[in-house]
Design an enzyme around this catalytic site. Structure first.
Site, PDB file in Angstrom:
ATOM      1  CG  HIS A  67     -21.022  -6.721  28.062  1.00  8.96           C
ATOM      2  ND1 HIS A  67     -21.154  -7.524  26.949  1.00  8.96           N
ATOM      3  CD2 HIS A  67     -20.235  -6.916  29.085  1.00  8.96           C
ATOM      4  CE1 HIS A  67     -20.437  -8.509  27.428  1.00  8.96           C
ATOM      5  NE2 HIS A  67     -19.597  -8.286  28.692  1.00  8.96           N
ATOM      6  N   GLY A 102     -24.766  -0.627  29.850  1.00  6.87           N
ATOM      7  CA  GLY A 102     -23.558   0.411  29.898  1.00  6.87           C
ATOM      8  C   GLY A 102     -22.239   0.139  30.166  1.00  6.87           C
ATOM      9  NE  ARG A 154     -27.092  -5.528  34.847  1.00  9.76           N
ATOM     10  CZ  ARG A 154     -26.944  -4.425  35.749  1.00  9.76           C
ATOM     11  NH1 ARG A 154     -26.253  -4.812  36.917  1.00  9.76           N
ATOM     12  NH2 ARG A 154     -27.562  -3.375  35.493  1.00  9.76           N
ATOM     13  CD  GLU A 214      -4.065  -9.720   4.745  1.00 13.36           C
ATOM     14  OE1 GLU A 214      -4.220 -10.852   3.994  1.00 13.36           O
ATOM     15  OE2 GLU A 214      -3.248  -9.927   5.853  1.00 13.36           O
ATOM     16  CD  GLU A 240     -16.749  -1.222   0.747  1.00  9.36           C
ATOM     17  OE1 GLU A 240     -15.488  -1.340   1.162  1.00  9.36           O
ATOM     18  OE2 GLU A 240     -17.787  -1.478   1.509  1.00  9.36           O
ATOM     19  CB  SER A 282      -9.003  -0.442  -3.322  1.00 10.99           C
ATOM     20  OG  SER A 282      -9.566  -0.246  -2.237  1.00 10.99           O
ATOM     21  CB  THR A 304      -0.924  -0.063   1.158  1.00  9.54           C
ATOM     22  OG1 THR A 304      -1.740  -1.324   1.136  1.00  9.54           O
ATOM     23  CG2 THR A 304      -1.904   1.303   1.259  1.00  9.54           C
TER      24      THR A 304
HETATM   25  C1  LIG Z   1      -4.239  -1.325  10.477  1.00 11.59           C
HETATM   26  C2  LIG Z   1      -3.854  -1.575   8.899  1.00 11.59           C
HETATM   27  C3  LIG Z   1      -2.804  -2.399   8.603  1.00 11.59           C
HETATM   28  C4  LIG Z   1      -2.420  -2.466   7.361  1.00 11.59           C
HETATM   29  N1  LIG Z   1      -1.492  -3.278   7.089  1.00 11.59           N
HETATM   30  C5  LIG Z   1      -1.194  -3.446   5.354  1.00 11.59           C
HETATM   31  C6  LIG Z   1       0.249  -4.167   5.250  1.00 11.59           C
HETATM   32  O1  LIG Z   1       0.663  -4.745   6.015  1.00 11.59           O
HETATM   33  N2  LIG Z   1       0.602  -4.098   3.903  1.00 11.59           N
HETATM   34  C7  LIG Z   1      -0.094  -3.454   3.014  1.00 11.59           C
HETATM   35  O2  LIG Z   1       0.372  -3.233   1.910  1.00 11.59           O
HETATM   36  N3  LIG Z   1      -1.294  -2.816   3.311  1.00 11.59           N
HETATM   37  C8  LIG Z   1      -1.837  -2.657   4.576  1.00 11.59           C
HETATM   38  N4  LIG Z   1      -2.702  -1.908   4.903  1.00 11.59           N
HETATM   39  C9  LIG Z   1      -3.470  -1.196   3.850  1.00 11.59           C
HETATM   40  C10 LIG Z   1      -4.954  -1.728   3.512  1.00 11.59           C
HETATM   41  O3  LIG Z   1      -4.627  -3.024   2.854  1.00 11.59           O
HETATM   42  C11 LIG Z   1      -5.515  -0.767   2.667  1.00 11.59           C
HETATM   43  O4  LIG Z   1      -5.907   0.209   3.587  1.00 11.59           O
HETATM   44  C12 LIG Z   1      -6.717  -1.189   2.073  1.00 11.59           C
HETATM   45  O5  LIG Z   1      -6.498  -2.016   1.077  1.00 11.59           O
HETATM   46  C13 LIG Z   1      -7.560  -0.057   1.694  1.00 11.59           C
HETATM   47  O6  LIG Z   1      -6.810   0.866   0.632  1.00 11.59           O
HETATM   48  P1  LIG Z   1      -6.977   2.570   1.087  1.00 11.59           P
HETATM   49  O7  LIG Z   1      -6.842   2.700   2.734  1.00 11.59           O
HETATM   50  O8  LIG Z   1      -6.133   3.373   0.032  1.00 11.59           O
HETATM   51  O9  LIG Z   1      -8.460   2.797   0.895  1.00 11.59           O
HETATM   52  P2  LIG Z   1      -9.176   3.274  -0.738  1.00 11.59           P
HETATM   53  O10 LIG Z   1      -8.690   2.300  -1.571  1.00 11.59           O
HETATM   54  O11 LIG Z   1      -9.029   4.551  -0.743  1.00 11.59           O
HETATM   55  O12 LIG Z   1     -10.726   2.738  -0.423  1.00 11.59           O
HETATM   56  C14 LIG Z   1     -11.613   3.985   0.022  1.00 11.59           C
HETATM   57  C15 LIG Z   1     -13.170   3.323  -0.010  1.00 11.59           C
HETATM   58  O13 LIG Z   1     -13.025   3.420  -1.355  1.00 11.59           O
HETATM   59  C16 LIG Z   1     -13.871   2.000  -1.579  1.00 11.59           C
HETATM   60  N5  LIG Z   1     -13.310   1.533  -2.915  1.00 11.59           N
HETATM   61  C17 LIG Z   1     -12.059   1.856  -3.375  1.00 11.59           C
HETATM   62  N6  LIG Z   1     -12.023   0.925  -4.746  1.00 11.59           N
HETATM   63  C18 LIG Z   1     -13.300   0.540  -5.011  1.00 11.59           C
HETATM   64  C19 LIG Z   1     -13.767  -0.184  -5.980  1.00 11.59           C
HETATM   65  N7  LIG Z   1     -13.192  -0.226  -7.182  1.00 11.59           N
HETATM   66  N8  LIG Z   1     -15.073  -0.676  -6.028  1.00 11.59           N
HETATM   67  C20 LIG Z   1     -15.825  -0.296  -4.836  1.00 11.59           C
HETATM   68  N9  LIG Z   1     -15.245   0.433  -3.815  1.00 11.59           N
HETATM   69  C21 LIG Z   1     -13.931   0.948  -3.840  1.00 11.59           C
HETATM   70  C22 LIG Z   1     -13.190   1.246  -0.553  1.00 11.59           C
HETATM   71  O14 LIG Z   1     -13.723  -0.087  -0.166  1.00 11.59           O
HETATM   72  C23 LIG Z   1     -13.209   1.871   0.728  1.00 11.59           C
HETATM   73  O15 LIG Z   1     -14.433   1.880   1.255  1.00 11.59           O
HETATM   74  C24 LIG Z   1      -3.196  -1.712   6.084  1.00 11.59           C
HETATM   75  C25 LIG Z   1      -4.134  -0.992   6.501  1.00 11.59           C
HETATM   76  C26 LIG Z   1      -4.563  -0.665   7.921  1.00 11.59           C
HETATM   77  C27 LIG Z   1      -5.621   0.005   8.228  1.00 11.59           C
END
Ligand SMILES: Cc1cc2nc3c(=O)[nH]c(=O)nc-3n(C[C@H](O)[C@H](O)[C@H](O)COP(=O)(O)OP(=O)(O)OC[C@H]3O[C@@H](n4cnc5c(N)ncnc54)[C@H](O)[C@@H]3O)c2cc1C
Length: 382
Positions: free
Chosen positions: A339, A341, A269, A364, A368, A132, A126
């Protein structure tokens, strides 16, 4: 059709449940509050072989099957989803691609110590502009003859702040200076030009570090290309397909933990002169969570079984992750409702389950994106 565990899996479940109860649960609240990586538990889990569960013994692993892997993640996550997530990330996102795509030399150098738990691994896909849309990698790799130079930033990387070895994705710069084919590389934390950036302050799974990774003219040997030139996207997508089984298991653990907490509380409870477990409204919530948790378990175990038997599992892994992650948020919400409050207070672990549950719908591949994978495969007839 066989729904039972093997004697080995049954024994493993017992051992891991005891371990979770005695070693993981007692510190779960503290590591969450302090956002502290549980090094002491990680060392114990390493000794138990939990960082290379499905890795063959010749490469330092336990050589177990994927059902055993799911059992481990579920049982640990039932006590602490951060700790479950730590094992899932190393096993699925770092050890698996090394084992699947690495050369014998790469496996001996990087997989063996990781599977033994001497080193930790992470997965750097990422980026700020590539969530995504993972193919939109801005990180570049330049072929300099006997080495590669990587430049770019990765964000939200699980274990990025503690990892020794990172499976890193970048696009190879073409002769015309454009971003070309996507590749996977093995980057060490000691690689020149590599550094850890911002460590995120998260809502849930607070004990598992999530960090930015920075590469400024990061130099790695030519031998650290994982797989072939241009195979990067395939490696990333196949790794995530398998990783989703681990996240489904993590969600399953959170759902089961929420259900167990709700049942215990409902039986203790008292209101209106009887335990709240006697009220039909409470019983119906419990019945729904119980039933849906079992459905999530079947989907998760089925996808693990398919993977174990070298059968296609992309759709099933996405279904398991989608269903289990949506369920675990619902289970945690309803367990808080049961649970009353007290569920809203930090005194009970259920508010932690609630905060932890949300991530399973995001990383991962968001829910969506799981629906996209499932629908695409359905329409293609896969
Ligand atoms: C705590 C945490 C740990 C993570 N660990 C890792 C890791 O180890 N390695 C790594 O590489 N990444 C990691 N990630 C990243 C994670 O995989 C991404 O945050 C995730 O894939 C979503 O990408 P984004 O945050 O850019 O959201 P975006 O892609 O910007 O998505 C925003 C919204 O738009 C929707 N959306 C986007 N495209 C589409 C589509 N084509 N159709 C429909 N809806 C869509 C999404 O579902 C979401 O609701 C981690 C994230 C978090 C929060």
């Amino acid at each position: 059709m066989e729904f039972g565990y093997t004697p080995e899996q049954k024994m493993f479940k017992k051992v891991i449940r005891e371990f979770a109860k005695n070693e993981v649960e007692p510190i779960a609240t503290e590591i969450d509050e302090n956002s502290r990586f549980p090094w002491e538990t990680v060392k114990k889990m390493a000794k138990m072989g939990l960082f290379g569960i499905t890795v063959p013994k010749e490469y330092g692993g336990a050589g177990a099957d994927y059902i055993t892997y799911v059992i481990a993640i579920e049982e640990i996550s039932k006590a602490c989803a951060s700790t479950g997530g730590i094992i899932a990330a190393v096993n699925s996102l770092a050890a698996w691609p090394l084992h699947q795509y690495g050369t014998h030399e790469q496996k001996m150098k990087y997989l063996l110590p990781m599977a033994k738990g001497d080193t930790l691994g992470a997965f750097g896909l990422t980026e700020p502009e590539a969530g995504s849309d993972a193919f939109n990698q801005q990180t570049t790799a330049e072929d300099k003859g006997d080495h590669y130079i990587l430049n770019g930033n990765k964000i939200f990387i699980s274990g990025g702040d503690v990892a020794d070895t990172i499976i890193m994705f970048a696009k190879l710069v073409t002769k015309r200076g454009k971003r070309g084919r996507m590749c996977a590389f093995i980057v060490e934390k000691t690689s020149p030009g590599f550094s850890v950036g911002v460590k995120e302050n998260k809502m849930g799974i607070r004990a598992s570090g999530t960090a930015e990774l920075v590469m400024q003219d990061c130099t790695i040997p030519k031998d650290n290309l994982l797989g072939e030139v241009g195979q990067g996207f395939e490696i990333a997508m196949n790794t995530l397909d398998g990783g989703r089984i681990g996240i489904a298991a993590q969600a399953l653990g959170i759902a089961q933990g929420s259900l167990d907490a709700a049942v215990k509380y409902a039986k203790e409870r008292k209101q209106f002169g009887s335990t709240i477990s006697r009220f039909q409204s409470i019983q119906w919530m419990l019945a729904d969570i119980y039933t849906e948790t079992e459905a999530a378990r079947l989907l998760t175990y089925k996808s693990a079984w398919l993977k174990q038997n070298d059968m296609p599992y992309s759709t099933e892994a996405a279904q398991a992750k989608l269903y289990a992650s949506e369920l675990c948020e619902k289970a945690a919400t309803q367990a808080i409702q049961i649970h009353g409050g007290y569920g809203y207070m930090k005194d009970y672990p259920i508010e932690r389950f609630f905060r932890d549950s949300k991530i399973t719908q995001i990383y991962e591949g968001t829910s969506e994106i799981q629906r996209l994978v499932i629908a695409t495969n359905l329409l293609k007839g896969i």
